[in-house]
Motif scaffolding. Structure first.
Motif, PDB file in Angstrom:
ATOM      1  N   ILE A 262      -7.866   8.801  70.423  1.00 25.21           N
ATOM      2  CA  ILE A 262      -6.459   8.313  70.051  1.00 25.21           C
ATOM      3  C   ILE A 262      -6.546   7.950  68.606  1.00 25.21           C
ATOM      4  CG2 ILE A 262      -4.929   6.124  70.249  1.00 25.21           C
ATOM      5  CD1 ILE A 262      -6.255   5.844  73.171  1.00 25.21           C
ATOM      6  N   ILE A 263      -7.458   7.376  68.126  1.00 24.43           N
ATOM      7  CA  ILE A 263      -7.458   7.452  66.470  1.00 24.43           C
ATOM      8  C   ILE A 263      -7.365   8.965  65.928  1.00 24.43           C
ATOM      9  CG2 ILE A 263      -8.712   6.959  64.359  1.00 24.43           C
ATOM     10  CD1 ILE A 263      -9.817   4.551  66.082  1.00 24.43           C
ATOM     11  N   LEU A 264      -8.115   9.826  66.360  1.00 24.82           N
ATOM     12  CA  LEU A 264      -8.130  11.246  65.687  1.00 24.82           C
ATOM     13  C   LEU A 264      -6.881  11.930  65.960  1.00 24.82           C
ATOM     14  CD1 LEU A 264     -11.643  12.367  66.689  1.00 24.82           C
ATOM     15  CD2 LEU A 264     -10.692  11.835  64.403  1.00 24.82           C
ATOM     16  N   LEU A 265      -6.198  11.582  67.315  1.00 26.60           N
ATOM     17  CA  LEU A 265      -4.788  12.288  67.613  1.00 26.60           C
ATOM     18  C   LEU A 265      -3.630  11.572  66.506  1.00 26.60           C
ATOM     19  CD1 LEU A 265      -2.818  13.532  69.444  1.00 26.60           C
ATOM     20  CD2 LEU A 265      -2.890  11.391  70.814  1.00 26.60           C
ATOM     21  N   LEU A 266      -3.938  10.651  66.363  1.00 28.04           N
ATOM     22  CA  LEU A 266      -2.910   9.974  65.156  1.00 28.04           C
ATOM     23  C   LEU A 266      -3.343  10.488  64.024  1.00 28.04           C
ATOM     24  CD1 LEU A 266      -3.090   6.221  66.606  1.00 28.04           C
ATOM     25  CD2 LEU A 266      -1.260   7.960  66.941  1.00 28.04           C
ATOM     26  N   PHE A 267      -4.432  10.417  63.648  1.00 26.90           N
ATOM     27  CA  PHE A 267      -4.902  11.155  62.408  1.00 26.90           C
ATOM     28  C   PHE A 267      -4.183  12.488  62.174  1.00 26.90           C
ATOM     29  CE2 PHE A 267      -8.535  13.457  60.077  1.00 26.90           C
ATOM     30  CZ  PHE A 267      -8.085  13.236  58.890  1.00 26.90           C
ATOM     31  N   ILE A 268      -4.428  13.474  63.256  1.00 31.33           N
ATOM     32  CA  ILE A 268      -3.796  14.952  63.211  1.00 31.33           C
ATOM     33  C   ILE A 268      -2.757  14.694  63.035  1.00 31.33           C
ATOM     34  CG2 ILE A 268      -3.812  17.031  64.666  1.00 31.33           C
ATOM     35  CD1 ILE A 268      -6.656  16.129  66.039  1.00 31.33           C
ATOM     36  N   LEU A 269      -1.815  14.067  64.039  1.00 31.69           N
ATOM     37  CA  LEU A 269      -0.368  14.187  63.905  1.00 31.69           C
ATOM     38  C   LEU A 269       0.269  13.531  62.438  1.00 31.69           C
ATOM     39  CD1 LEU A 269       0.695  13.040  67.430  1.00 31.69           C
ATOM     40  CD2 LEU A 269       0.426  15.310  66.613  1.00 31.69           C
ATOM     41  N   ILE A 595      -4.709   8.648  54.122  1.00 22.57           N
ATOM     42  CA  ILE A 595      -4.706   8.838  55.570  1.00 22.57           C
ATOM     43  C   ILE A 595      -6.108   9.009  56.141  1.00 22.57           C
ATOM     44  CG2 ILE A 595      -4.016  10.242  57.492  1.00 22.57           C
ATOM     45  CD1 ILE A 595      -1.253  10.846  56.118  1.00 22.57           C
ATOM     46  N   ALA A 596      -6.774   9.705  55.356  1.00 24.49           N
ATOM     47  CA  ALA A 596      -8.056  10.286  55.732  1.00 24.49           C
ATOM     48  C   ALA A 596      -8.988   8.710  55.488  1.00 24.49           C
ATOM     49  CB  ALA A 596      -8.592  11.163  54.792  1.00 24.49           C
ATOM     50  N   VAL A 597      -8.980   8.155  54.596  1.00 23.03           N
ATOM     51  CA  VAL A 597      -9.570   6.871  54.233  1.00 23.03           C
ATOM     52  C   VAL A 597      -9.265   5.782  55.245  1.00 23.03           C
ATOM     53  CG1 VAL A 597      -9.776   4.843  52.934  1.00 23.03           C
ATOM     54  CG2 VAL A 597     -10.060   7.195  51.842  1.00 23.03           C
ATOM     55  N   ILE A 598      -8.016   5.517  55.747  1.00 24.20           N
ATOM     56  CA  ILE A 598      -7.746   4.694  56.707  1.00 24.20           C
ATOM     57  C   ILE A 598      -8.170   4.893  58.075  1.00 24.20           C
ATOM     58  CG2 ILE A 598      -5.585   3.450  58.061  1.00 24.20           C
ATOM     59  CD1 ILE A 598      -4.179   3.809  55.381  1.00 24.20           C
ATOM     60  N   ILE A 599      -8.198   6.176  58.448  1.00 25.30           N
ATOM     61  CA  ILE A 599      -8.751   6.626  59.805  1.00 25.30           C
ATOM     62  C   ILE A 599      -9.951   6.669  59.778  1.00 25.30           C
ATOM     63  CG2 ILE A 599      -8.629   8.583  61.572  1.00 25.30           C
ATOM     64  CD1 ILE A 599      -6.086   7.305  61.219  1.00 25.30           C
ATOM     65  N   GLY A 600     -10.659   7.031  58.556  1.00 24.71           N
ATOM     66  CA  GLY A 600     -12.241   7.306  58.525  1.00 24.71           C
ATOM     67  C   GLY A 600     -12.719   5.915  58.496  1.00 24.71           C
ATOM     68  N   PHE A 677      -4.209  28.147  60.282  1.00 31.09           N
ATOM     69  CA  PHE A 677      -5.482  28.085  60.110  1.00 31.09           C
ATOM     70  C   PHE A 677      -5.758  27.157  59.180  1.00 31.09           C
ATOM     71  CE2 PHE A 677      -8.731  29.782  56.989  1.00 31.09           C
ATOM     72  CZ  PHE A 677      -9.937  29.795  57.925  1.00 31.09           C
ATOM     73  N   GLU A 678      -4.851  26.969  57.942  1.00 29.16           N
ATOM     74  CA  GLU A 678      -5.117  25.981  56.750  1.00 29.16           C
ATOM     75  C   GLU A 678      -4.952  24.666  57.271  1.00 29.16           C
ATOM     76  OE1 GLU A 678      -2.787  28.436  56.765  1.00 29.16           O
ATOM     77  OE2 GLU A 678      -3.423  29.772  55.383  1.00 29.16           O
ATOM     78  N   ASN A 679      -4.173  24.186  58.241  1.00 24.55           N
ATOM     79  CA  ASN A 679      -4.185  22.908  58.675  1.00 24.55           C
ATOM     80  C   ASN A 679      -5.356  22.488  59.507  1.00 24.55           C
ATOM     81  OD1 ASN A 679      -2.322  20.439  58.822  1.00 24.55           O
ATOM     82  ND2 ASN A 679      -2.542  20.819  60.863  1.00 24.55           N
ATOM     83  N   VAL A 680      -6.053  23.449  60.496  1.00 23.34           N
ATOM     84  CA  VAL A 680      -7.038  23.168  61.289  1.00 23.34           C
ATOM     85  C   VAL A 680      -8.195  22.920  60.274  1.00 23.34           C
ATOM     86  CG1 VAL A 680      -8.662  23.959  63.090  1.00 23.34           C
ATOM     87  CG2 VAL A 680      -5.943  24.338  63.339  1.00 23.34           C
ATOM     88  N   VAL A 681      -8.155  23.822  59.311  1.00 23.08           N
ATOM     89  CA  VAL A 681      -9.475  23.635  58.473  1.00 23.08           C
ATOM     90  C   VAL A 681      -9.554  22.393  57.680  1.00 23.08           C
ATOM     91  CG1 VAL A 681     -10.586  24.926  56.374  1.00 23.08           C
ATOM     92  CG2 VAL A 681      -9.899  26.287  58.051  1.00 23.08           C
ATOM     93  N   SER A 682      -8.410  22.247  56.983  1.00 19.34           N
ATOM     94  CA  SER A 682      -8.321  20.901  56.399  1.00 19.34           C
ATOM     95  C   SER A 682      -8.659  19.686  57.219  1.00 19.34           C
ATOM     96  CB  SER A 682      -6.782  20.586  55.864  1.00 19.34           C
ATOM     97  OG  SER A 682      -6.356  21.917  54.974  1.00 19.34           O
ATOM     98  N   LEU A 683      -8.015  19.554  58.336  1.00 22.18           N
ATOM     99  CA  LEU A 683      -8.458  18.707  59.394  1.00 22.18           C
ATOM    100  C   LEU A 683      -9.851  18.406  59.716  1.00 22.18           C
ATOM    101  CD1 LEU A 683      -5.251  18.603  61.548  1.00 22.18           C
ATOM    102  CD2 LEU A 683      -6.094  16.550  59.949  1.00 22.18           C
ATOM    103  N   SER A 684     -10.338  19.751  59.952  1.00 30.14           N
ATOM    104  CA  SER A 684     -11.811  19.853  60.324  1.00 30.14           C
ATOM    105  C   SER A 684     -12.808  19.354  59.135  1.00 30.14           C
ATOM    106  CB  SER A 684     -12.302  21.164  60.841  1.00 30.14           C
ATOM    107  OG  SER A 684     -11.440  21.778  61.744  1.00 30.14           O
TER     108      SER A 684
END
Length: 713
Positions: A262-269, A595-600, A677-684
Motif C-alpha cells: 500500500i505504501i509503495l502504491l502510494l509512493f508510485i502514484l 516523497i522518497a524520504v517520507i515513504i522510505g 521507461f524513465e518513470n519505471v527506472v526512476s522509481l526502481s
C-alpha cells in the motif's frame, strides 16, 4: 584439544568457575560433565564454543589461545572442527528435517541419509521441524552436529527430551562415532550415560573434579600434529537458504507485505503525479521557443538594466532609445551571418477577429453536447458553458513552428496561414460539428460561420478548417477556447504616430525628473517620437539557420541590443530567466527526495522490525559457522526478492488504478507517464535506495555479540 588452565568466570560478585583446570586430550573419548543446575556447566560450554571470552585464565583450543582466534577463524571452527548441541536445539522451525541438516554445511545426500537413518529419522526427512516432537528435534540437532565428523562435539543434555528412541540407542551411535576420532563432551543429569563415559567430571562449587575414568589411554597433546587452521571456507548454501526462507514464510511475508505494498502504491502514484506536474511546469516554461530561435522586445530589459534604472529612480521599461524597432535595426540584424528568418510583431496583442475584422463567438450549452462527450462535460449541466471565439495568431506563419507562443498542440492538420480564411479549431469544437469521435475528415473541409463584420453587420463567412488542436479538456476544462485564424499585421506604425499618442508618452514619462530626463530621446519632440517608434513593432523573432551557429548569432545580437532580455532555450537555462528554470529544477529534486524520504522512512522502519524479529534465526546460522557476511548476504538477497515482488505488485495495482478510474478523472494527465521507461527506472532506483538503506540500518544490529547473546539466552 581443549586445555583450560586456572580459568575463572564471574558474573558480578558471583564466581561461577573458580580457577579450574581441565584437559581433554584424547580425540576418541566420551567426556561427561555432571553437576547441579546452575552450577556453571552451560557457562563452561559457552566458553568452550567461543561464545564467551570474558574470563580470566587460559583456554587453548587445538593448541592455540582461544582469544587469539578471529571471528572468521571461529566461523571455520564451528563449521568444521567443534560443534554444539544446545538444550533448545537451535533448529530452523520453518524448514524440513533434511533441509536443517543440508543447510548446516557442504554435505552430500548419502552422508545426510546415513545420519538420518542412524538417528531413526529417515521417515521424518520431509517433515517441517515445527511439526515434530521435542525428542525428535533433539535427535535432529544431534544428527546435524555429527555431520562432517568434527573433532569435538559439545552436547548439552543430549538425552533430556528423547522419545521413541532409547538413550542406549543414541549412546551406542555416539560410541561408534567416537571410535572414528570424534571427541564428545556431554553435560547431563542422566546417570545412564555415565556407563558410556570414558571420563566423568563433576562441577561443584566452581571447581571441576574427575570422578571416574575407564579405558582412557595415555594420550599427550605433544603426540598430535600441530593444528593448522585451514583458510579454505566451506561452502554455505546462502542462495538456497534465502529461497527456502522466503518460500516457507510466505504467509508471514504476505501479511507484512500488505502495508508495504500500500505504501509503495502510494509512493508510485504520488511520485508519478508530482513528476508529471513538475514536468508540466517545465513544458509550459520552455514551450514555444525552439533551439534555433531568439525572441526579444523593446519593452523587456535585462534584470541588470532594470536594476540600474530602479537605482536611479527611473520608472521606464525601455532602453532610452526606442519604443519599436527601426528599419536600421532590422538591417543590422540582417547583416549578421547565419540568420534564416527575421519577423517583427507587436508583443502581447491579442485580436479576437480575423484579418477582415470579422468576429465570431459560439456558446456551447449542455443540450448541444454530443452524447459521447456528456460524461466529460457534465459540469456544464450546472449552468456553466464553453465559449469558442475567433482569435488571431500573434506570430506569423513563417516562424510559428519556431515560436509557438501559445503552446498549441496540433493533433491533426496545420496552423492557418497569414491573412487567410483558414482556421485551427479545438478538438471540442471538432467533436461538436462532426458529432462523432472521428474528426479527421474535417481537415481541409469548409464551414460557414455566422460572424459580425467590422461594420457590425451579421454576415455568413466561409472558412477552411486546416487543423485541430488538443485542449486537454478531460483534465482541465476551460470556460473558453480560441478558434485560431491566421496572423495579420495588427498594429501599423502610422496608427501609433499621432499627436495623441505622442502626448500620451510625454505625460507617461513625466512621472519624475529622472524618468523624464532618461526618456528625452523619445519625447523631446514629435520627430524624436517618430524615430523612436520606428516600424511600430516592438518584438523581434530571429531564427538561426542551424543550431551549431546559435551561439555566434546570439553573441552578435547581444552586441546590437545589450539591454534587452532575450528569450531562448539558452536564456531559459543560463540567462536572465534561468532563476525560474533553477527554481523548477530545485522544486522537482526537493519534491522527489521529500516523497522518497517520507515513504522510505516508513518502509525502513517496517523492514527494520522484520529483520529484528529474525535475529534468533541469524543466531542459529551463526552457531553453524555462517559468518556475518553470509548473514548480510542472506538479508540482502531476501529483501531484494521480497521487495521486487512487493514493487511489482504495487506497480500492477497502480496500473489497474489508472486503467480503471484515474485516467478518466480530471487528474488523469498526471499519470500518463506511469509506464514510461524513465518513470519505471526512476522509481526502481529510488526503491533500491530505500531497501538498501533499510538493509544497512537493519544489519547494524546483526553483530557477533548480539548473536552470541541470543545463543546464550
Amino acid at each position: 584439544m581443549l586445555d583450560l588452565r586456572n580459568l575463572t568466570k564471574s558474573f558480578g560478585d558471583k564466581i561461577v568457575l573458580n580457577d579450574i583446570n581441565l584437559q581433554l586430550t584424547n580425540p576418541s573419548s566420551l567426556y561427561v560433565l555432571t553437576g547441579e543446575s546452575g552450577s556453571g556447566k552451560t557457562t563452561l560450554f559457552n566458553i568452550l564454543f567461543g561464545l564467551d571470552n570474558d574470563y580470566q585464565g587460559s583456554y587453548k583450543l587445538f593448541g592455540k589461545d582461544s582469544k587469539a582466534y578471529k571471528n572468521q577463524d571461529w566461523d571455520h571452527l564451528r563449521t568444521n572442527e567443534i560443534k554444539m548441541v544446545f538444550q533448545d536445539f537451535k533448529l530452523f522451525e520453518q524448514l524440513t528435517v533434511y533441509e536443517n541438516l543440508y543447510l548446516s554445511g557442504d554435505y552430500k545426500g548419502d552422508e545426510i541419509y546415513s545420519v538420518l537413518e542412524s538417528m531413526d529419522l529417515l521417515e521424518l526427512k520431509d517433515e517441517v521441524v515445527k511439526n515434530i516432537s521435542g525428542g525428535q528435534k533433539q535427535r535432529v540437532a544431534i544428527g546435524r552436529a555429527v555431520l562432517g565428523s568434527p573433532k569435538i562435539i559439545l552436547l548439552d543434555e543430549p538425552t533430556g527430551n528423547l522419545d521413541g528412541m532409547t538413550t542406549d540407542k543414541i549412546m551406542s551411535y555416539i560410541s561408534k562415532l567416537k571410535n572414528k576420532g570424534i571427541s564428545f563432551f556431554v553435560i547431563t543429569h542422566d546417570d545412564s550415560i555415565l556407563d558410556y563415559a570414558d571420563i566423568v567430571f563433576k562441577l561443584e562449587n566452581g571447581k571441576i573434579n574427575q570422578t571416574n575414568s575407564k579405558n582412557e589411554q595415555e594420550y599427550s597433546e605433544t603426540k598430535q600434529k600441530s593444528y593448522q587452521l585451514e583458510k579454505t571456507k566451506q561452502k554455505k548454501h546462502v542462495l538456497l537458504y534465502t529461497f527456502l526462507s522466503v518460500f516457507r514464510k510466505m504467509k508471514r511475508i504476505s501479511l507484512l507485505g500488505v502495508p508495504i505494498v500500500i505504501i509503495l502504491l502510494l509512493f508510485i502514484l504520488s511520485f508519478t503525479a508530482f513528476q508529471a506536474a513538475s514536468l508540466e511546469s517545465f513544458t509550459n516554461f520552455f514551450s514555444g521557443v525552439d533551439n534555433k530561435s531568439i525572441v526579444f522586445s523593446t519593452q523587456k530589459l535585462t534584470s541588470e538594466a532594470a536594476e540600474d534604472l530602479k537605482e536611479n529612480n527611473i520608472l521606464a521599461s525601455h532602453d532610452g532609445k526606442r519604443i519599436g524597432f527601426s528599419n536600421e535595426d532590422v538591417k543590422k540584424v540582417e547583416n549578421i551571418q547565419h540568420i534564416d528568418k527575421i519577423e517583427l510583431t507587436v508583443e502581447g496583442i491579442q485580436s479576437f477577429y480575423d484579418h477582415e475584422g470579422n468576429r465570431f463567438e459560439y456558446r456551447l450549452d449542455y443540450e448541444n453536447i454530443p452524447a459521447f462527450l456528456r460524461k466529460d462535460l457534465a459540469q456544464i449541466r450546472n449552468g456553466e458553458s464553453i465559449t469558442f471565439t475567433l482569435t488571431a495568431q500573434s506570430v506569423p506563419y513563417s516562424v510559428i513552428h519556431n515560436y509557438n507562443v501559445n503552446n498549441i498542440n496540433i493533433i491533426s492538420g496545420e496552423f492557418p496561414k497569414d491573412d487567410s480564411k483558414e482556421i485551427l479549431i479545438p478538438d471540442l469544437y471538432a467533436f461538436m460539428i462532426s458529432d462523432s469521435e472521428n474528426y479527421t475528415n474535417l481537415i481541409n473541409s469548409t464551414i460557414e460561420l455566422d460572424v459580425t463584420s467590422a461594420k457590425n453587420d451579421m454576415i455568413t463567412e466561409e472558412y477552411k478548417i486546416v487543423g485541430i488542436y488538443d485542449t486537454g479538456y478531460r483534465y482541465n476544462l476551460s470556460p473558453s477556447y480560441p478558434i485560431y485564424v491566421g496572423y495579420f499585421h495588427q498594429a501599423e506604425s502610422q496608427d501609433k504616430l499621432t499627436e495623441e499618442a505622442y502626448q500620451f508618452h510625454v505625460q507617461t514619462y513625466k512621472i519624475n525628473k529622472a524618468t523624464e530626463e532618461y526618456s528625452k530621446n523619445i519625447t523631446k519632440d514629435f520627430e524624436h517620437f517618430k524615430r523612436s517608434m520606428g516600424t511600430g513593432f516592438d518584438q523581434m523573432i530571429v531564427v538561426v539557420d542551424n543550431e551549431e551557429n546559435f551561439e555566434s548569432v546570439y553573441n552578435e545580437l547581444k552586441k546590437v541590443f545589450p539591454k534587452y532580455q532575450f528569450i531562448s532555450q539558452y536564456d531559459l537555462k543560463n540567462g536572465d530567466l534561468s532563476f525560474v528554470y533553477h527554481s523548477l529544477v530545485r522544486n522537482l529534486v526537493v519534491g522527489s527526495i521529500t516523497i522518497a524520504v517520507i515513504i522510505g522512512l516508513v518502509v525502513i522502519f517496517l523492514n527494520k522490525g522484520y529483520i529484528y524479529d529474525r535475529t534468533k534465526e541469524f543466531a542459529i546460522l551463526f552457531c553453524q559457522g555462517y559468518s556475518k557476511k553470509d548473514i548480510i548476504k542472506i538479508i540482502s538477497l531476501e529483501n531484494g526478492v521480497i521487495f521486487t515482488i512487493y514493487f511489482l505488485i504495487a506497480y500492477l495495482l497502480a496500473f489497474l488504478s489508472d486503467f480503471i478510474f484515474l485516467n478518466t478523472s480530471k487528474y488523469g494527465h498526471l499519470f500518463t507517464n506511469l509506464l514510461t521507461f524513465e518513470n519505471v527506472v526512476s522509481l526502481s532506483l529510488l526503491v533500491i535506495i530505500i531497501v538498501s538503506l533499510s538493509i544497512i540500518w537493519g544489519v547494524k544490529g546483526i553483530k557477533n555479540n548480539n548473536l552470541i547473546k541470543l545463543l546464550k539466552d
